[in-house]
Design a protein around this motif. Structure first.
Motif, mmCIF file in Angstrom:
data_model
loop_
_atom_site.group_PDB
_atom_site.id
_atom_site.type_symbol
_atom_site.label_atom_id
_atom_site.label_comp_id
_atom_site.label_asym_id
_atom_site.label_seq_id
_atom_site.Cartn_x
_atom_site.Cartn_y
_atom_site.Cartn_z
ATOM 1 N N ASN A 1 0.854 -1.190 0.000
ATOM 2 C CA ASN A 1 0.000 0.000 0.000
ATOM 3 C C ASN A 1 0.895 1.248 0.000
ATOM 4 O OD1 ASN A 1 -1.470 2.312 1.215
ATOM 5 N ND2 ASN A 1 -3.134 0.836 1.312
ATOM 6 N N PRO A 2 0.667 2.163 -0.955
ATOM 7 C CA PRO A 2 1.580 3.313 -1.058
ATOM 8 C C PRO A 2 1.611 4.187 0.194
ATOM 9 C CG PRO A 2 0.136 3.179 -2.966
ATOM 10 C CD PRO A 2 -0.368 2.183 -1.988
ATOM 11 N N HIS A 3 0.522 4.219 0.936
ATOM 12 C CA HIS A 3 0.459 5.167 2.057
ATOM 13 C C HIS A 3 0.561 4.523 3.432
ATOM 14 C CE1 HIS A 3 -0.410 8.140 -0.926
ATOM 15 N NE2 HIS A 3 -1.283 7.293 -1.448
ATOM 16 N N TYR A 4 0.140 3.274 3.528
ATOM 17 C CA TYR A 4 0.172 2.631 4.841
ATOM 18 C C TYR A 4 1.006 1.355 4.835
ATOM 19 C CZ TYR A 4 -3.764 5.758 5.466
ATOM 20 O OH TYR A 4 -4.536 6.879 5.519
ATOM 21 N N TYR B 1 -3.765 12.453 -4.356
ATOM 22 C CA TYR B 1 -3.197 11.149 -4.673
ATOM 23 C C TYR B 1 -4.304 10.116 -4.768
ATOM 24 C CZ TYR B 1 -3.680 10.012 0.323
ATOM 25 O OH TYR B 1 -4.186 9.778 1.581
ATOM 26 N N PRO C 1 -5.723 2.881 -3.409
ATOM 27 C CA PRO C 1 -5.949 1.597 -4.099
ATOM 28 C C PRO C 1 -7.442 1.359 -4.365
ATOM 29 C CG PRO C 1 -4.432 1.317 -2.272
ATOM 30 C CD PRO C 1 -4.973 2.712 -2.165
ATOM 31 N N ASP D 1 -9.009 3.806 2.005
ATOM 32 C CA ASP D 1 -7.845 4.575 2.460
ATOM 33 C C ASP D 1 -8.109 6.073 2.510
ATOM 34 O OD1 ASP D 1 -6.600 2.177 2.595
ATOM 35 O OD2 ASP D 1 -4.955 2.647 1.231
ATOM 36 N N ARG E 1 -5.027 13.609 7.573
ATOM 37 C CA ARG E 1 -3.936 13.623 6.578
ATOM 38 C C ARG E 1 -4.375 14.237 5.260
ATOM 39 N NH1 ARG E 1 -1.038 7.793 7.158
ATOM 40 N NH2 ARG E 1 -0.019 8.557 5.285
#
Lengths: 330, 430
Positions: free
Chosen positions: A143-146, B250, B253, B258, B267
């Motif tokens: 996962n790019p963020h987490y 951004y 997924p 998310d 965030r």
């Protein structure tokens, strides 16, 4: 015991019918019936049915005969060729790397005496783990963020770049690696490379176990005499181990190539829909799936499936023809 | 096997295959579970519990087949399963579906028109009752390409909203959520400059793109031709391009939550989701209602607002007359004034009847938090998405184009042009 009870009377029955004329053929035919039925119903019939429906413009179970139109359409559609290229990248990315890696690990394990069984089990574990479960964990890791991967890279000082998008990145790895010198459409995408990496991790355990079994069958004295003659590890491996292991390697090559062309689960589970970002991971099976279930074109999907079957058969025959010759049988 | 046996087996096989007649001689469908009115739905957790409770209430004291809800995955999963069931000619009695999905079912001849049920003197809906529904939620179920008949009925309705995080906005010195797209971009830049955070977590979704186009005064289709190269649509892709290039947004997924998680962790400042995510967002924000708010989409012209009408409808499949009748009775029961209010209060969907506005429970709920009524107030100007057959496939193309722009694989103009070409080809193929 049970078999004797069942087969004994059957054997006598066939004797009475007249074995003298036919030999064991009736009994053999009778015993083959269940296997032939299963193979016929779940293998042969669907194959022929698929070829048959590929001649219809079937949509949601309805449609008219259209001859070879579906095949013509497939062969002139860029998406078909794109999915074929993705399939080839996947096969070329997984098979050689997984085999080389497995060979090295198997060689190391073969020389280890203590703890070999435990290590063999450890390496085999990914293979027996459910693809969906493992892929879900990989999705979280990437996962790019987490994800843990980016967190670890960040901890050792790597800046956040396009590389960190992993399964979300449709651009080619060559483009990313060369900072844009190579066009982004050349080579596999980063998303596809993630799937390839997962497949290598997942399938290596099986290869290691098979190669270990093959190595066990090699007479030790051949390697020992080579060493006495002054051969180093590389020479022993190249001149003795690999030739004697070639039937095993050839078997793995055939199986892996077929598996790579039929791969679906890892694609689907890793990317969520199989297609990935901008179709970056859409291989042939995902394309067939999309044609059937997303776009509702069963006839077209069946035509692509038939073409895939032809490709697999052709590839397997080519392997027999060109690689099979180099296999050394004792 | 000798030559004669081989020929015989091959002939038998071919005869069997041809006998299956894939061209479609068989026209009828059979119920997947005879004796049960099977309903394929996507609700989970608390909302699924409420749905089951309401179904139990409906079944209690009734004779004949009982309604049974089955979780069948998300909307795309349900679409795939229904398609497969249609191919197998064994279908559920009811399923939730978006209009573009319903079109595909109708094209396959599996869906029943609901007009005869609605006009039934005993079990139908009076003109007064029909007038109580918001016109947009009813009209979206009429399919022009199939004689303008109603092939589905509104079930869970919601609208595309903008969720904004007050803490992040305050950190950037912003007092109010943006009302226009220019303000939105300006605020995104301000947030990045002052906090270093990306302002917007993007959940790639065709409906969101449609909503953004609508809110700029545009449309996505005209007849059988898409309008993705029109100025409003190009502006949407250009905005996304700017957001990606300047790292103001951004992509998350696909299928993940998310964006909502990032929102709850302060965030990001903005998330675009349907109003049905309100309850989930409340849980993620741990009930702290001062930290966030809900607003309508930024608009090109705030005086003429528009947004996308979300939420599935329910369609009834052609199983047996008795089971179809029970299915319709359930639809009528579920969309009664009391039940639409009950459903809206518990789930975050909006009530689909105008009279819900006078319901004491609804009023109480709206008074409890200033943003609770925002989604309901959007209903009069919400617009549904295209219903034509083939649109479901076009949705995938829209999402590809959005991803291509966000990942900077394509420029906005390239992506929009390619999308139009591909989408038009799909619609032309029918």
């Amino acid at each position: 015991m049970i078999f004797e009870r069942i087969l004994g009377p059957l054997d006598s029955l066939f004797d009475r019918i007249g074995r003298r004329k036919t030999g064991d053929a009736p009994l053999a035919a009778f015993l083959l019936v269940p296997a032939v039925l299963v193979l016929g119903v779940f293998g042969i019939y669907p194959l022929f049915f698929s070829i048959y429906i590929s001649l219809f413009d079937l949509r949601m179970g309805r449609g008219a005969f259209c001859g070879l139109e579906n095949y013509t359409e497939a062969l002139t559609t860029p998406n078909f060729w794109h999915s074929l290229v993705v399939t080839l990248y996947f096969a070329l990315g997984t098979i050689p790397v997984a085999m080389a890696l497995s060979f090295l690990v198997a060689s190391a394990l073969f020389r280890i005496v203590r703890g070999r069984s435990i290590l063999r089990t450890v390496y085999f574990l990914p293979y027996v783990t459910s693809v969906v479960a493992a892929a879900t964990i990989w999705r979280v890791l990437l996962n790019p963020h987490y994800g843990l991967v980016n967190a670890a890279l960040g901890a050792v000082g790597f800046e956040e770049t396009r590389w960190s998008q992993w399964l979300l990145e449709p651009k080619g790895v060559l483009y990313l690696a060369t900072g844009g010198l190579i066009p982004e459409s050349v080579g596999p995408s980063l998303a596809l490379c993630c799937v390839i990496l997962f497949e290598i991790w997942h399938s290596s355990g099986f290869m290691i176990v098979i190669l270990l079994a093959g190595m066990t069958a090699i007479p030790r004295e051949l390697e020992e005499s080579a060493r006495i003659d002054g051969a180093n590890w590389f020479q022993v491996t190249r001149r003795v181990t690999v030739p004697l292991l070639s039937p095993t390697i050839f078997f793995l090559l055939i199986i892996s190539a077929i598996k790579a062309f039929q791969a679906f689960n890892s694609f689907y589970a890793l990317t969520g829909d199989g297609r990935g970002p901008v179709n970056a991971t859409q291989n042939m099976t995902v394309y067939i799936y999309a044609s059937f279930f997303l776009n509702g074109r069963e006839g077209y999907g069946a035509a692509v499936a038939t073409l895939l079957s032809v490709a697999i058969v052709a590839l397997t025959l080519a392997q027999w023809r060109f690689v099979g010759r180099k296999v050394y049988y004792e | 096997m000798n030559r004669h046996s081989s020929v015989a087996v091959t002939v038998c096989l071919l005869v069997t295959i041809v006998a299956c007649n894939p061209g479609g001689g068989e026209s009828g469908f059979r119920p997947m579970e005879p004796g049960k009115v099977l309903f394929w739905d996507r609700q989970t957790t608390e909302t699924a519990d409420l749905l089951r409770k309401m179904i139990d209430e409906f079944n209690t004291g009734r004779e004949g087949p009982a309604v049974e809800a089955q979780y069948a995955g998300d909307y795309s999963d349900i679409f795939r399963k229904v398609r497969a069931s249609i191919q197998a000619r064994a279908v559920p009695d009811m399923a939730v579906a978006y209009q573009s999905m319903t079109s595909e079912y109708v094209r396959a001849g599996a869906c029943l028109p609901l007009d005869p049920f609605m006009a039934d003197p005993a079990a139908g809906l009076s003109s007064e009752e029909l007038g109580d529904f918001f016109p947009v939620v009813l009209e979206t179920n009429r399919l022009p390409q199939f004689g303008g008949k109603m092939y589905s009925f509104p079930f869970c309705k919601s609208v595309l909203m903008m969720y904004f995080n007050k803490r992040v906005l305050a950190e950037a010195g912003i007092q109010q959520a943006p009302a226009t797209w220019d303000e939105f971009l300006e605020q995104c830049r301000q947030i990045k400059a002052k906090t270093g955070k990306s302002a917007y977590a993007v959940s790639v979704d065709a409906s969101t793109i449609d909503g953004m186009v609508y809110s700029r005064g545009g449309d996505v289709i005209d007849g059988n031709t898409t309008l993705f190269d029109s100025p409003p649509a190009m502006d949407v892709f250009r905005l996304l391009e700017t957001l990606a290039k300047e790292e103001l947004a951004y992509q998350i997924p696909p299928g993940s939550a998310d964006d909502k998680v990032a929102f709850s962790q302060d965030r990001v400042a903005f998330v675009f989701r349907s109003s049905s995510h309100r309850t989930n967002m409340t849980l993620l924000m741990e009930g702290n209602l001062d930290r966030w708010g809900i607003a309508r989409l930024p608009q090109a012209d705030p005086a003429k607002p528009t947004t996308v009408l979300y939420g599935p409808n329910i369609c009834i499949f052609d199983t047996t007359p008795e089971q179809s009748r029970v299915a319709w009775d359930f639809v009528r029961f579920f969309t009664s004034r009391e039940n639409t209010v009950r459903w809206a209060l518990a789930t975050g969907y909006v009530p689909i009847r105008k009279s819900a506005a006078d319901h004491p429970e609804m009023k109480k709920f709206w008074d409890a938090w200033e943003y609770n009524r925002t989604a309901f107030d959007c209903l009069p100007f919400a617009r549904s998405e295209p219903t034509c057959a083939g649109w479901q496939e076009v949705r995938g193309l829209i999402e590809d184009a959005e991803t291509a722009v966000l990942s900077q694989l394509r420029s906005a103009d390239e992506a929009a042009r390619e999308l139009k070409k591909a989408a038009d080809a799909v619609l032309a193929a029918g």
